[in-house]
Design an enzyme around this catalytic site. Structure first.
Site, PDB file in Angstrom:
ATOM      1  N   ASP A  76       0.875  -1.171   0.000  1.00 13.32           N
ATOM      2  CA  ASP A  76       0.000   0.000   0.000  1.00 13.32           C
ATOM      3  C   ASP A  76       0.912   1.220   0.000  1.00 13.32           C
ATOM      4  O   ASP A  76       1.657   1.447   0.952  1.00 13.32           O
ATOM      5  CB  ASP A  76      -0.883  -0.030   1.253  1.00 13.32           C
ATOM      6  CG  ASP A  76      -1.822   1.162   1.352  1.00 13.32           C
ATOM      7  OD1 ASP A  76      -1.627   2.146   0.606  1.00 13.32           O
ATOM      8  OD2 ASP A  76      -2.731   1.120   2.192  1.00 13.32           O
ATOM      9  N   TYR A 168      -8.649  13.888  -8.837  1.00 14.21           N
ATOM     10  CA  TYR A 168      -7.753  13.093  -9.676  1.00 14.21           C
ATOM     11  C   TYR A 168      -6.896  13.999 -10.574  1.00 14.21           C
ATOM     12  O   TYR A 168      -5.690  13.770 -10.740  1.00 14.21           O
ATOM     13  CB  TYR A 168      -8.588  12.136 -10.530  1.00 14.21           C
ATOM     14  CG  TYR A 168      -7.794  11.111 -11.305  1.00 14.21           C
ATOM     15  CD1 TYR A 168      -7.074  10.122 -10.645  1.00 14.21           C
ATOM     16  CD2 TYR A 168      -7.784  11.117 -12.700  1.00 14.21           C
ATOM     17  CE1 TYR A 168      -6.359   9.162 -11.360  1.00 14.21           C
ATOM     18  CE2 TYR A 168      -7.082  10.164 -13.411  1.00 14.21           C
ATOM     19  CZ  TYR A 168      -6.375   9.189 -12.740  1.00 14.21           C
ATOM     20  OH  TYR A 168      -5.666   8.249 -13.443  1.00 14.21           O
TER      21      TYR A 168
END
Length: 260
Positions: A76, A168
């Site tokens: 992660d 984003y």
């Protein structure tokens, strides 16, 4: 337009150890892993957060390319310890030569309704996660005295507005700026940092989270009338990772037919 012809490998990454994030499944990361192996990489260490898909990908690639050339590790990129563990795994097979930062998270929400949590998670994975990996790989290169290569995955959305993509777009624009600045910091050590900026790349995850109407609209913007195959983006990333791009650093290369 007809589908493109798959390009054979030419040993562009011969004897290199390549690390790729977010590489399970069928997206760009998985295509980069395959292309690196086809281009002669000595070993590819790849990561994702999905343990089962990682194991399945490793088993399939090991059968095709040899178990000694592939290794997977859950990582992660929001966790510094896991990023370091990923680079430690590369040290066990000779140390990272090429770092490909593919991890990112999208989503759709108007800025009128976007929560701090939505904003923060996209930024932490897509931008800060890339920063963590750039820093970790850069430190390993400097310590080893290696002229390593870092390739980041940005997006045309970092240049061009799209409704519902403020988080984003901000993250990918940040990846571009990070690429340029990191390239300056690392150039004295012979380390190159570049990025790709893909437009529309079709893969199963995108198809699941995007409406047919939006996909048709996005496809219509492409001069070829089709989306890119993940391996077409991977080809450009391999080029940036190879000695063929030895005088390139701090560049963001569009992998797109939108401007044709």
């Amino acid at each position: 337009m007809s589908a493109p012809v798959y390009v054979a490998g030419h040993d562009l990454l011969a004897d290199r150890v390549v690390v790729v994030t977010a590489a399970a499944g069928a997206g760009i990361g998985a295509a980069v892993v395959r292309r690196a192996l086809e281009e002669g990489a000595r070993a590819v260490v790849f990561s994702d957060t999905h343990e089962r898909r990682l194991a399945e990908a490793e088993a399939a690639l090991a059968e095709e390319f040899g178990a000694d050339r592939v290794r997977q590790l859950v990582c992660d990129v929001t966790d510094e310890a896991q990023v370091q563990a990923l680079l430690d795994a590369a040290d066990e097979v000779g140390g990272v030569d090429v770092m490909v930062n593919n991890a990112g998270l999208g989503g759709t929400a108007s800025v009128l309704e976007m929560t701090d949590e939505q904003w923060g998670r996209v930024l932490d994975i897509t931008l800060t996660g890339t920063f963590r990996c750039v820093r970790a790989a850069g430190q390993r290169f400097v310590a080893a005295g290696k002229p390593g290569v870092i390739v980041n995955n940005a997006s045309v959305i970092g240049w061009r507005a799209q409704e519902g993509q403020a988080h984003y777009a901000a993250a990918k624009a940040g990846v571009m700026a990070l690429t340029r600045s990191a390239a300056k910091d690392l150039a004295p050590y012979g380390i190159r940092v570049n990025a790709v900026s893909p437009s529309l790349v079709m893969h199963p995850f995108l198809a699941r989270v995007t409406s047919d109407e939006l996909l048709e609209e996005l496809t219509a913007r492409e001069a070829f009338g089709r989306s890119a195959e993940p391996w077409e983006v991977a080809n450009v990333m391999v080029f940036l990772a190879s000695d063929y791009s030895s005088y390139m650093t701090g560049e963001v290369v569009a992998v797109s037919s939108q401007q044709a």
